[in-house]
Design a protein around this motif. Structure first.
Motif, PDB file in Angstrom:
ATOM      1  N   THR A  42      -2.542   8.270   1.745  1.00 58.09           N
ATOM      2  CA  THR A  42      -2.197   6.986   1.458  1.00 58.09           C
ATOM      3  C   THR A  42      -3.348   6.108   2.306  1.00 58.09           C
ATOM      4  O   THR A  42      -4.198   6.744   2.816  1.00 58.09           O
ATOM      5  CB  THR A  42      -0.689   6.472   2.085  1.00 58.09           C
ATOM      6  OG1 THR A  42      -0.774   6.612   3.454  1.00 58.09           O
ATOM      7  CG2 THR A  42       0.451   7.068   1.540  1.00 58.09           C
ATOM      8  N   ILE A  86       3.137   4.364   0.223  1.00 59.20           N
ATOM      9  CA  ILE A  86       4.715   4.715  -0.242  1.00 59.20           C
ATOM     10  C   ILE A  86       5.371   3.467  -0.520  1.00 59.20           C
ATOM     11  O   ILE A  86       6.000   3.373  -1.646  1.00 59.20           O
ATOM     12  CB  ILE A  86       5.075   5.306   0.935  1.00 59.20           C
ATOM     13  CG1 ILE A  86       4.574   6.779   1.458  1.00 59.20           C
ATOM     14  CG2 ILE A  86       6.650   5.694   0.770  1.00 59.20           C
ATOM     15  CD1 ILE A  86       4.904   7.217   2.729  1.00 59.20           C
ATOM     16  N   ALA A 118       7.569  -0.162   6.315  1.00 58.07           N
ATOM     17  CA  ALA A 118       6.075  -0.591   7.051  1.00 58.07           C
ATOM     18  C   ALA A 118       6.086   0.256   8.338  1.00 58.07           C
ATOM     19  O   ALA A 118       6.931   0.754   9.053  1.00 58.07           O
ATOM     20  CB  ALA A 118       6.226  -1.945   7.140  1.00 58.07           C
ATOM     21  N   GLY A 119       4.658   0.714   8.553  1.00 57.66           N
ATOM     22  CA  GLY A 119       4.607   1.531   9.749  1.00 57.66           C
ATOM     23  C   GLY A 119       3.102   1.700   9.846  1.00 57.66           C
ATOM     24  O   GLY A 119       2.345   1.645   8.651  1.00 57.66           O
ATOM     25  N   LEU A 164       2.535  14.847   5.534  1.00 58.11           N
ATOM     26  CA  LEU A 164       1.354  14.461   5.363  1.00 58.11           C
ATOM     27  C   LEU A 164       1.111  14.091   3.965  1.00 58.11           C
ATOM     28  O   LEU A 164       1.681  14.693   3.080  1.00 58.11           O
ATOM     29  CB  LEU A 164       0.228  15.602   5.657  1.00 58.11           C
ATOM     30  CG  LEU A 164      -1.087  14.931   5.442  1.00 58.11           C
ATOM     31  CD1 LEU A 164      -1.492  14.025   6.622  1.00 58.11           C
ATOM     32  CD2 LEU A 164      -2.214  16.063   5.412  1.00 58.11           C
ATOM     33  N   THR A 165       0.925  12.406   3.746  1.00 59.89           N
ATOM     34  CA  THR A 165       0.916  11.907   2.487  1.00 59.89           C
ATOM     35  C   THR A 165      -0.283  11.175   2.493  1.00 59.89           C
ATOM     36  O   THR A 165      -0.772  10.432   3.324  1.00 59.89           O
ATOM     37  CB  THR A 165       2.084  10.914   2.226  1.00 59.89           C
ATOM     38  OG1 THR A 165       3.379  11.682   2.554  1.00 59.89           O
ATOM     39  CG2 THR A 165       2.325  10.541   0.839  1.00 59.89           C
ATOM     40  N   TYR A 224       2.753   7.960  18.258  1.00 59.65           N
ATOM     41  CA  TYR A 224       3.249   7.604  17.084  1.00 59.65           C
ATOM     42  C   TYR A 224       4.246   8.494  16.631  1.00 59.65           C
ATOM     43  O   TYR A 224       5.375   8.053  16.106  1.00 59.65           O
ATOM     44  CB  TYR A 224       1.930   8.175  16.025  1.00 59.65           C
ATOM     45  CG  TYR A 224       2.553   8.027  14.532  1.00 59.65           C
ATOM     46  CD1 TYR A 224       2.897   6.878  13.845  1.00 59.65           C
ATOM     47  CD2 TYR A 224       2.728   9.333  14.047  1.00 59.65           C
ATOM     48  CE1 TYR A 224       3.394   6.952  12.515  1.00 59.65           C
ATOM     49  CE2 TYR A 224       3.290   9.237  12.588  1.00 59.65           C
ATOM     50  CZ  TYR A 224       3.777   7.974  11.916  1.00 59.65           C
ATOM     51  OH  TYR A 224       4.072   7.985  10.676  1.00 59.65           O
ATOM     52  N   PRO A 243       9.000  12.157   5.662  1.00 60.34           N
ATOM     53  CA  PRO A 243       7.850  12.919   4.864  1.00 60.34           C
ATOM     54  C   PRO A 243       7.028  13.569   5.786  1.00 60.34           C
ATOM     55  O   PRO A 243       6.628  12.972   6.723  1.00 60.34           O
ATOM     56  CB  PRO A 243       7.408  11.927   4.018  1.00 60.34           C
ATOM     57  CG  PRO A 243       7.629  10.612   4.788  1.00 60.34           C
ATOM     58  CD  PRO A 243       8.687  10.886   5.690  1.00 60.34           C
ATOM     59  N   ILE A 248      12.243   5.045   6.992  1.00 57.87           N
ATOM     60  CA  ILE A 248      11.223   5.935   6.703  1.00 57.87           C
ATOM     61  C   ILE A 248      10.517   6.281   8.041  1.00 57.87           C
ATOM     62  O   ILE A 248      10.332   5.559   8.855  1.00 57.87           O
ATOM     63  CB  ILE A 248       9.957   5.357   5.952  1.00 57.87           C
ATOM     64  CG1 ILE A 248      10.481   4.906   4.566  1.00 57.87           C
ATOM     65  CG2 ILE A 248       8.847   6.491   5.781  1.00 57.87           C
ATOM     66  CD1 ILE A 248      11.168   5.516   3.747  1.00 57.87           C
ATOM     67  N   ALA A 249      11.014   7.808   8.334  1.00 59.63           N
ATOM     68  CA  ALA A 249      10.466   8.313   9.651  1.00 59.63           C
ATOM     69  C   ALA A 249       9.101   9.085   9.450  1.00 59.63           C
ATOM     70  O   ALA A 249       8.171   8.368   8.979  1.00 59.63           O
ATOM     71  CB  ALA A 249      11.619   9.052  10.367  1.00 59.63           C
ATOM     72  N   SER A 250       9.102  10.448   9.693  1.00 62.76           N
ATOM     73  CA  SER A 250       8.027  11.253   9.470  1.00 62.76           C
ATOM     74  C   SER A 250       8.580  12.547   9.861  1.00 62.76           C
ATOM     75  O   SER A 250       9.537  12.855  10.806  1.00 62.76           O
ATOM     76  CB  SER A 250       6.800  10.808  10.320  1.00 62.76           C
ATOM     77  OG  SER A 250       6.175  11.836  10.570  1.00 62.76           O
ATOM     78  N   SER A 296       0.854  -1.134  -0.186  1.00 58.62           N
ATOM     79  CA  SER A 296       0.093   0.079  -0.114  1.00 58.62           C
ATOM     80  C   SER A 296       1.021   1.332   0.009  1.00 58.62           C
ATOM     81  O   SER A 296       2.222   1.197   0.359  1.00 58.62           O
ATOM     82  CB  SER A 296      -0.766  -0.210   1.305  1.00 58.62           C
ATOM     83  OG  SER A 296      -1.458   1.071   1.709  1.00 58.62           O
ATOM     84  N   THR A 344       4.418 -11.334   5.141  1.00 64.01           N
ATOM     85  CA  THR A 344       5.210 -11.210   6.512  1.00 64.01           C
ATOM     86  C   THR A 344       4.278 -10.456   7.312  1.00 64.01           C
ATOM     87  O   THR A 344       3.744  -9.393   6.958  1.00 64.01           O
ATOM     88  CB  THR A 344       6.532 -10.484   6.101  1.00 64.01           C
ATOM     89  OG1 THR A 344       7.292 -10.840   5.052  1.00 64.01           O
ATOM     90  CG2 THR A 344       7.526 -10.535   7.547  1.00 64.01           C
ATOM     91  N   ASP A 345       4.243 -10.790   8.623  1.00 62.59           N
ATOM     92  CA  ASP A 345       3.828 -10.062   9.570  1.00 62.59           C
ATOM     93  C   ASP A 345       4.768  -9.667  10.714  1.00 62.59           C
ATOM     94  O   ASP A 345       5.464 -10.344  11.331  1.00 62.59           O
ATOM     95  CB  ASP A 345       2.707 -10.821  10.537  1.00 62.59           C
ATOM     96  CG  ASP A 345       2.184 -10.053  11.604  1.00 62.59           C
ATOM     97  OD1 ASP A 345       2.332  -9.028  11.759  1.00 62.59           O
ATOM     98  OD2 ASP A 345       1.274 -10.546  12.465  1.00 62.59           O
ATOM     99  N   ARG A 376       1.592  -7.898   5.103  1.00 57.15           N
ATOM    100  CA  ARG A 376       0.675  -9.022   5.442  1.00 57.15           C
ATOM    101  C   ARG A 376      -0.079  -9.209   4.342  1.00 57.15           C
ATOM    102  O   ARG A 376      -0.386 -10.644   4.120  1.00 57.15           O
ATOM    103  CB  ARG A 376      -0.283  -8.452   7.062  1.00 57.15           C
ATOM    104  CG  ARG A 376       0.672  -8.510   7.975  1.00 57.15           C
ATOM    105  CD  ARG A 376      -0.251  -7.938   9.054  1.00 57.15           C
ATOM    106  NE  ARG A 376      -0.588  -6.543   8.750  1.00 57.15           N
ATOM    107  CZ  ARG A 376      -1.045  -5.676   9.627  1.00 57.15           C
ATOM    108  NH1 ARG A 376      -1.337  -5.959  10.605  1.00 57.15           N
ATOM    109  NH2 ARG A 376      -1.476  -4.432   9.076  1.00 57.15           N
ATOM    110  N   VAL A 434       5.872  -2.555  15.458  1.00 59.28           N
ATOM    111  CA  VAL A 434       5.925  -2.466  13.829  1.00 59.28           C
ATOM    112  C   VAL A 434       7.174  -1.383  13.575  1.00 59.28           C
ATOM    113  O   VAL A 434       8.065  -1.597  13.038  1.00 59.28           O
ATOM    114  CB  VAL A 434       4.710  -2.310  13.269  1.00 59.28           C
ATOM    115  CG1 VAL A 434       5.136  -2.147  11.639  1.00 59.28           C
ATOM    116  CG2 VAL A 434       3.797  -3.327  13.418  1.00 59.28           C
TER     117      VAL A 434
END
Ligand SMILES: NC(=O)c1ccc[n+]([C@@H]2O[C@H](COP(=O)([O-])OP(=O)(O)OC[C@H]3O[C@@H](n4cnc5c(N)ncnc54)[C@H](OP(=O)(O)O)[C@@H]3O)[C@@H](O)[C@H]2O)c1
Length: 253
Positions: A197, A21, A94-95, A194-195, A160, A192, A143-145, A19, A65-66, A41, A116
């Protein structure tokens, strides 16, 4: 060789590729001739993406993968090594987030974000590095934020944000450990804003509230973040990007 050309035929493991990014980045890298191992997953979404990439002449390996399950992470790395070999690039993407205040937050939400965003990301870095030993050039992109540096009040992002602060610390710590030992493996952070997704419909547990957030604060698109990831990967071997922080001009917080 520099630019994305240097990764042609190389192996890139992308977590959270079902899904947003991660999915867009898998598509783009495959277009550059990178062999993409895609993990998440939702295996059926990975298979659809794999089919799409292959129809365009690319190569993809779907690894259901989980990341909350340590055995599943171990199996993901083992399957990659057995089927394709060691990763040249890991995109630790993943996040998830769950809205909630620090005053009234729920243990289950906090645990999932920690498992995660922080624990799995750390395990994936460690396991990828174990595979990357001996390669002349290998990269990890975490990937952070933009919320890895500030906690805007009243938005329910406190926990978060804390996980993304942790991602920043883990990224910097790992980069420096590797540099001290003279390893050629480079570790970079992409942060990044706000994106648009699947993230926010899940975060608010409400798709309409996600759309409302996008109406109030114009988001970036996944391809904008993929541009930044490709920029980081395009650096020549003697350069490491520490942290690329960016957001859309329409983001008002
Ligand atoms: N969207 C934003 O505004 C924004 C801004 C800054 C940073 N970020 C970060 O960007 C990254 C990608 O997020 P996105 O916006 O693209 O969100 P997304 O569309 O919701 O994608 C999240 C991905 O993470 C995977 N994932 C979640 N839990 C997992 C688990 N237990 N095991 C395996 N995979 C799991 C999901 O796959 P499955 O559900 O199929 O497992 C999905 O592929 C995240 O780290 C997020 O924190 C997002």
């Amino acid at each position: 060789m520099t630019g994305m050309e240097q990764w042609k035929g190389k192996i890139c493991l992308i977590t959270g590729a079902s899904s947003g990014i991660g999915e867009e980045t898998a598509r783009r890298l495959a277009g550059h001739g990178v062999r993409v191992a895609i993990a998440a997953r939702r295996g059926e979404r990975l298979e659809t993406l794999k089919g799409e990439i292959e129809a365009q002449g690319g190569e993809a390996l779907a690894l259901t993968t989980d990341l909350r399950d340590e055995e599943s992470i171990t199996a993901m790395f083992a399957a990659l090594r057995e089927q394709w070999g060691a990763a040249d690039v890991l995109i630790n993407n993943a996040g998830l987030g769950w809205e909630g205040s620090l005053i009234e937050g729920k243990n289950a939400d906090w645990r999932e974000m920690l498992e995660v965003n922080v624990l799995a990301l750390s395990i994936c870095m460690r396991e990828a590095i174990a595979q990357m030993r001996g390669k002349p050039d290998a990269r990890i992109v975490n990937i952070a934020s933009s919320l890895a540096r500030r906690v805007p009040a009243g938005r329910g992002v406190g926990f978060y944000s804390a996980t993304k602060y942790a991602v920043r610390a883990l990224n910097d710590g790992m980069r420096d450990e590797l540099m001290i030992e003279g390893s050629p493996i480079k570790v970079s952070l992409v942060s990044p804003g706000l994106t648009a997704t699947g993230f926010h419909a899940s975060f608010y547990r409400d798709a309409e509230r996600a759309q409302d957030a996008y109406r109030k604060s114009q988001p970036m698109q996944p391809s904008d973040v993929t541009d930044a990831i490709c920029f980081v990967l395009s650096a020549p071997p003697h350069i490491v990007f520490d942290d690329l922080i960016f957001r859309s001009m329409g983001q008002v917080y």
